[in-house]
Enzyme design. Structure first.
Site, PDB file in Angstrom:
ATOM      1  N   VAL A  98      -3.327   0.036   8.181  1.00  0.00           N
ATOM      2  CA  VAL A  98      -2.674  -1.411   8.567  1.00  0.00           C
ATOM      3  C   VAL A  98      -2.680  -2.119   7.186  1.00  0.00           C
ATOM      4  O   VAL A  98      -3.719  -2.300   6.530  1.00  0.00           O
ATOM      5  CB  VAL A  98      -3.341  -1.937   9.438  1.00  0.00           C
ATOM      6  N   HIS A 102      -8.888  -5.156   5.485  1.00  0.00           N
ATOM      7  CA  HIS A 102     -10.115  -5.209   6.657  1.00  0.00           C
ATOM      8  C   HIS A 102     -11.248  -4.383   6.276  1.00  0.00           C
ATOM      9  O   HIS A 102     -10.792  -3.493   5.475  1.00  0.00           O
ATOM     10  CB  HIS A 102      -9.543  -4.888   7.967  1.00  0.00           C
TER      11      HIS A 102
END
Length: 134
Positions: A98, A102
């Site tokens: 993604v 993160h």
């Protein structure tokens, strides 16, 4: 704030009072991973859509680390893990799927018959078991 309509993390960040958000601050938020490695696997994600940890502002990095501490305290209280893996896959070559930065907080538990040595070194399996050939 920079967001990407196609990004699954931006969609969570922009939804008011989203039910997946466990904690948040001005620059970041915490959710449970949708595909957890272990029970309690959490993600700390900046609100701003940025691909690399190295492109975050110092304030965003600090906000993520503050939430990391908060998420760990919650997991210590609720699940009492024996340890943690903390990691960031930064770039496609590092396994990032993604393209929104993160941080993974992965609780680890004592599992009979499993040898956790090497931890994050197992991202390159042929290099992970360095102690057997030493």
């Amino acid at each position: 704030m920079d967001v990407s309509p196609a990004c699954p993390f931006c969609g969570i960040s922009q939804a008011p009072a989203h039910d997946r958000i466990l904690h948040s601050n001005e620059h970041a938020f915490v959710i449970r991973d949708g595909y957890p490695v272990t029970e309690g696997h959490s993600l700390i994600i900046p609100h701003r859509h940025v691909g690399s940890f190295f492109d975050l502002t110092p304030a965003e990095q600090e906000a993520m680390f503050s939430l990391l501490e908060q998420a760990k305290a919650d997991l210590d209280h609720s699940l009492n893990p024996a340890g943690y893996n903390i990691g960031i896959n930064d770039g496609a070559a590092a396994g990032q799927t993604v393209p929104h930065c993160h941080l993974h907080l992965i609780p680890r538990y004592n599992e009979p018959g499993k040898d956790p040595r090497g931890g994050v070194r197992w991202v390159v399996p042929e290099k992970a078991d360095y102690w057997s050939n030493a």
